[in-house]
Design a protein around this motif. Structure first.
Motif, PDB file in Angstrom:
ATOM      1  N   UNK A 147       8.256  15.539   1.838  1.00 23.39           N
ATOM      2  CA  UNK A 147       8.179  14.435   0.693  1.00 23.39           C
ATOM      3  C   UNK A 147       9.458  13.368   0.804  1.00 23.39           C
ATOM      4  N   UNK A 148      10.865  13.722   1.011  1.00 24.30           N
ATOM      5  CA  UNK A 148      11.375  12.926   1.701  1.00 24.30           C
ATOM      6  C   UNK A 148      11.351  12.087   2.738  1.00 24.30           C
ATOM      7  N   UNK A 149      11.404  12.400   4.155  1.00 17.93           N
ATOM      8  CA  UNK A 149      10.514  11.600   5.451  1.00 17.93           C
ATOM      9  C   UNK A 149       9.593  11.166   4.703  1.00 17.93           C
ATOM     10  N   UNK A 150       8.556  11.013   4.498  1.00 19.11           N
ATOM     11  CA  UNK A 150       7.103  10.217   4.404  1.00 19.11           C
ATOM     12  C   UNK A 150       7.407   9.369   3.225  1.00 19.11           C
ATOM     13  N   UNK A 151       8.577   9.545   2.467  1.00 17.24           N
ATOM     14  CA  UNK A 151       9.000   8.445   1.476  1.00 17.24           C
ATOM     15  C   UNK A 151       9.809   7.783   1.511  1.00 17.24           C
ATOM     16  N   UNK A 152      10.596   7.764   2.655  1.00 19.74           N
ATOM     17  CA  UNK A 152      11.484   6.975   2.917  1.00 19.74           C
ATOM     18  C   UNK A 152      11.919   5.929   2.712  1.00 19.74           C
ATOM     19  N   UNK A 153      10.773   5.005   3.251  1.00 20.59           N
ATOM     20  CA  UNK A 153      10.382   4.056   3.009  1.00 20.59           C
ATOM     21  C   UNK A 153       9.806   3.535   1.232  1.00 20.59           C
ATOM     22  N   UNK A 154      10.717   3.791   0.560  1.00 24.35           N
ATOM     23  CA  UNK A 154      10.531   4.329  -0.736  1.00 24.35           C
ATOM     24  C   UNK A 154      10.667   3.117  -2.035  1.00 24.35           C
ATOM     25  N   UNK A 160       5.913   5.576  -1.324  1.00 24.37           N
ATOM     26  CA  UNK A 160       6.182   6.632  -2.552  1.00 24.37           C
ATOM     27  C   UNK A 160       5.325   7.671  -3.013  1.00 24.37           C
ATOM     28  N   UNK A 161       3.495   6.411  -3.434  1.00 31.52           N
ATOM     29  CA  UNK A 161       2.317   7.629  -3.441  1.00 31.52           C
ATOM     30  C   UNK A 161       1.993   8.243  -2.627  1.00 31.52           C
ATOM     31  N   UNK A 162       2.245   8.274  -0.610  1.00 29.79           N
ATOM     32  CA  UNK A 162       2.157   9.258  -0.082  1.00 29.79           C
ATOM     33  C   UNK A 162       2.738  10.720  -0.848  1.00 29.79           C
ATOM     34  N   UNK A 163       4.221   9.737  -0.540  1.00 29.62           N
ATOM     35  CA  UNK A 163       4.763  11.374  -0.660  1.00 29.62           C
ATOM     36  C   UNK A 163       4.602  11.657  -1.919  1.00 29.62           C
ATOM     37  N   UNK A 237      -2.470  10.573   4.872  1.00 34.47           N
ATOM     38  CA  UNK A 237      -1.797   8.521   4.124  1.00 34.47           C
ATOM     39  C   UNK A 237      -0.696   8.915   4.333  1.00 34.47           C
ATOM     40  N   UNK A 238       0.230  10.505   5.218  1.00 34.84           N
ATOM     41  CA  UNK A 238       1.416  10.902   5.550  1.00 34.84           C
ATOM     42  C   UNK A 238       2.052   9.994   6.712  1.00 34.84           C
ATOM     43  N   UNK A 239       0.940   8.932   6.960  1.00 33.24           N
ATOM     44  CA  UNK A 239       1.378   8.753   8.031  1.00 33.24           C
ATOM     45  C   UNK A 239       2.314   6.916   7.385  1.00 33.24           C
ATOM     46  N   UNK A 240       2.598   7.125   6.163  1.00 34.51           N
ATOM     47  CA  UNK A 240       2.991   5.442   5.247  1.00 34.51           C
ATOM     48  C   UNK A 240       4.718   6.205   5.718  1.00 34.51           C
ATOM     49  N   UNK A 241       5.225   6.918   6.640  1.00 32.09           N
ATOM     50  CA  UNK A 241       6.682   7.405   6.805  1.00 32.09           C
ATOM     51  C   UNK A 241       6.297   7.003   7.859  1.00 32.09           C
ATOM     52  N   UNK A 556      -8.863   9.299  -8.083  1.00 33.55           N
ATOM     53  CA  UNK A 556      -9.171  10.417  -6.935  1.00 33.55           C
ATOM     54  C   UNK A 556      -8.883   9.089  -6.195  1.00 33.55           C
ATOM     55  N   UNK A 557      -8.675   7.774  -6.287  1.00 37.82           N
ATOM     56  CA  UNK A 557      -8.792   6.307  -5.537  1.00 37.82           C
ATOM     57  C   UNK A 557      -7.849   6.387  -4.690  1.00 37.82           C
ATOM     58  N   UNK A 558      -7.705   5.253  -2.958  1.00 35.19           N
ATOM     59  CA  UNK A 558      -6.490   5.192  -2.326  1.00 35.19           C
ATOM     60  C   UNK A 558      -5.627   4.410  -3.702  1.00 35.19           C
ATOM     61  N   UNK A 559      -4.583   4.201  -3.250  1.00 32.75           N
ATOM     62  CA  UNK A 559      -3.569   3.947  -4.380  1.00 32.75           C
ATOM     63  C   UNK A 559      -3.935   2.336  -3.323  1.00 32.75           C
ATOM     64  N   UNK A 560      -3.947   1.178  -4.101  1.00 30.98           N
ATOM     65  CA  UNK A 560      -4.102   0.067  -4.198  1.00 30.98           C
ATOM     66  C   UNK A 560      -3.482  -0.735  -5.783  1.00 30.98           C
ATOM     67  N   UNK A 561      -3.018  -2.405  -5.916  1.00 26.00           N
ATOM     68  CA  UNK A 561      -2.213  -2.879  -6.495  1.00 26.00           C
ATOM     69  C   UNK A 561      -3.469  -2.932  -7.926  1.00 26.00           C
TER      70      UNK A 561
END
Length: 659
Positions: A147-154, A160-163, A237-241, A556-561
């Protein structure tokens, strides 16, 4: 040996505490400290490998007691432990070395390397744990670390959503895992692996349903951590890290934990539980490979590939080829870490993850090209590469299991072959898009490119070298007589090997040809276009049939603005919290307050009754006794006349009463 165990856990934990204490002051040297500590652990792991190979040793320390039963803090060192200790340390060293250059401009490098040390500490705890209870403690620490590493760029909402998504989905699997652990303790009074694997009568008798349920609950932990269906969506989605984190998660740490757990509890699983394992692994393997076909993000394709490969390992565990599954875990750690690190080099150079905006990188990045090519060949399952050996070992076990089971069981190895062909298809397709052809707009032709520096080159070169077959077997098409299967002996049926190898090569060749020519331009539509059309047609049919259900599950949709408030699982949990609060205020609080009011009023009434009635009667009797006593006391005055009058009255009273 116990000293090595302590040091292996202490070093990364001290690294985490130290780097977190120095904070920004550690930015310039945090990576080097992390590498030094992990290298020390790697040295200790190699010493343990030399001293404890082919032995099984348990180290017990009493932790606490529950209902008079001691809970032991136990560490188990066997061949499976030794293999994973080396793999975790080795890949972690390369990832940290790569990260020094990859994140050289990151202002919070101290935090990144501190979290990596915590991650390594947590994974080592899982590897060394000698009981399910102790493993669960480190299991949750791995979840926290990821959780901390996936959301490293918080500061990035999607990270943050992926974490959160990874954390919550893993909690679902971990809940089942915890239930299984509690049931094991209730049934046997212990969670020690050394005891559980020698239980007599576990697989038969009236309690087999209970043991099947326990096994499935324990398997839920692997479903979460190893991203199995239906909890597999968190992994892409963990690729956000940061990319090096992706290499560590997808190669040697978090996703490997579920396979490692299955290796530990495999002797305890009933045949019915193993059927569940086979089905879940097969579904995950096929869905992961299918979804990878449509990915244009270089990291997401590799992530879905990891999901598929993990499904293959889980399927191997289910069909009884646990040694082959562990072998694939080992080979996969090297070539998949190499692929992710190569992807990081490419992203670092072209500043995009979209493969449609790449092309022509072969001449510009020769080292990365060859490293990626070798690791991709291993992933595709080409002969002379490690992936071919381990994948075929699982397929051989699957065909043997199907032969023994009979009937529809042959569907499982056939799906395995199909997934292998799909893997070759999307691997060669991505490789061609990235390295061959012309630039597609992600960078300018005149832009000056530099291949990776030494810090990045060394890890990918080492991982590419380890993707060749020679390190695991001198026979390029069969690892049965290699060192791994001497370390993990298994009785395999070699009669099926030749046919399986031929089928595997044939399927992979078809996949490679299809993938290579799928990007070709011409009058006929490409296979991807046709497949995408079929996929879209089924998607439209699904929407028309189940549109209302889909709209009801829009969270359940993916994150979007525009759907930021519909973050995965957060919105329904917020609604549950809202209605729970309403029930608490409108019902529970009303009942509690009403009972409180009635209690207070009743207390006042009882107090008045006690004061006026109970105390009144007691006080009246006391007053009467005092009054009578005072009057009688006046008769005792020492005068003879008074005594004579009293005596006379007494005589008259007796005459009146008796006569």
């Amino acid at each position: 040996m116990s000293l090595y165990l302590i040091l292996l856990l202490v070093f990364p934990f001290l690294g985490f505490i130290g780097l977190f204490s120095f904070r920004k002051r550690a930015n310039n040297w945090a990576g080097y400290v992390g590498i030094a500590l992990t290298l020390t652990g790697l040295g200790g792991s190699l010493v343990m490998l030399n001293q404890a190979l082919n032995q099984s040793q348990v180290y017990l320390v009493e932790w606490f007691s529950m209902n008079g039963k001691p809970i032991m803090l136990s560490f188990l060192v066997d061949n499976q432990t030794l293999m994973m200790l080396v793999v975790v340390h080795f890949v972690a060293v390369l990832v940290q070395l790569f990260s020094i250059s990859y994140l050289h401009d990151e202002p919070a490098r101290w935090r990144y390397f501190a979290f990596l040390q915590l991650f390594v500490f947590s994974m080592l705890g899982i590897v060394l744990a000698g009981s399910l209870l102790l493993m669960y403690v480190f299991w949750e620490l791995v979840g926290l670390s990821s959780y901390l590493l996936i959301g490293f760029w918080y500061e990035r909402p999607r990270a943050v959503w992926a974490a959160k998504k990874a954390f919550l989905l893993n909690r679902i699997g971990d809940a089942g895992f915890l239930i299984g652990i509690l049931l094991v303790f209730w049934q046997f009074g212990t969670t020690e692996f050394s005891v559980l694997t020698h239980q007599d009568g576990v697989l038969s008798g009236e309690s087999s349903v209970l043991f099947t349920f326990i096994g499935v609950c324990l398997f839920c932990g692997a479903i979460g951590k190893s991203a199995q269906f239906p909890l597999s969506d968190w992994l892409p989605d963990a690729m956000e890290g940061p990319t090096p984190v992706s290499a560590l998660i997808h190669a040697a740490t978090m996703v490997a934990a579920g396979i490692f757990l299955l290796g530990r509890i495999h002797p305890f699983l009933t045949p019915d539980a193993l059927i569940v394992v086979v089905i879940i692994g097969t579904i995950t393997m096929l869905l992961g490979a299918y979804k990878a076909i449509f990915q244009t993000d270089i990291k997401k394709l590799l992530a879905y590939s990891t999901v598929s490969q993990l499904g293959l390992m889980v399927m191997g565990m289910g069909v009884g080829a646990q040694e082959a599954a562990l072998f694939h875990l080992l080979t996969h750690a090297f070539f998949k870490a190499g692929l992710f690190l190569c992807a990081g080099i490419i992203i670092h150079a072209v500043h995009t993850q979209d493969t449609r905006q790449m092309g022509g990188l072969r001449q510009k990045m020769p080292v990365t090209f060859w490293a990626y090519t070798i690791c991709a060949a291993a992933l595709a399952g080409l002969p002379f590469f490690s992936g071919f050996l381990s994948k075929d070992a699982i397929l051989i076990g699957a065909f043997e299991w199907a032969k023994y089971t009979g009937g529809i069981a042959y569907v499982i190895p056939v799906i395995g072959l199909i997934s292998a062909g799909i893997t070759a298809f999307y691997v060669i397709r991505q490789w061609k898009q990235v390295f061959l052809g012309e630039n597609q707009g992600g960078y300018r032709h005149e832009q000056i490119f530099h291949d990776a520096d030494t810090f990045m080159k060394v890890p990918v070169i080492l991982l590419a070298i380890l993707s060749f077959f020679i390190w695991f077997s001198f026979n390029p098409v069969d690892a049965a007589h290699g060192w791994f299967f001497r370390m993990f002996p298994v009785e395999g049926a070699e009669t099926e090997h030749g046919m399986v190898a031929i089928l595997s090569v044939l399927v992979v060749a078809i996949g490679l040809l299809g993938g290579f020519y799928s990007t070709a331009t011409g009058p006929l539509p490409s296979p991807i276009t046709l497949l995408q059309g079929v996929h879209d047609a089924f998607a439209k049919l699904f929407v028309s049939l189940f549109g209302k259900i889909r709209n009801g599950l829009k969270w359940l949709n993916e994150h979007a603005d525009e759907t930021d408030r519909h973050v995965f699982l957060i919105a329904p949990l917020q609604k549950i919290a809202y209605w729970t609060n309403r029930i608490d205020q409108r019902m529970i609080d009303v009942v509690v307050n009403s009972v409180g009011y009635v209690t207070v009023i009743g207390a006042h009434a009882i107090g008045r009754f006690d004061k006026l009635v109970v105390d009144g009667v007691v006080n009246a009797l006391a007053w009467l006794a005092g009054f009578v006593g005072n009057r009688i006391r006046n008769l005792q005055n020492g005068r003879v006349q008074s005594y004579f009058v009293v005596m006379l009255l007494g005589v008259l009273l007796m005459i009146f009463l008796f006569f």
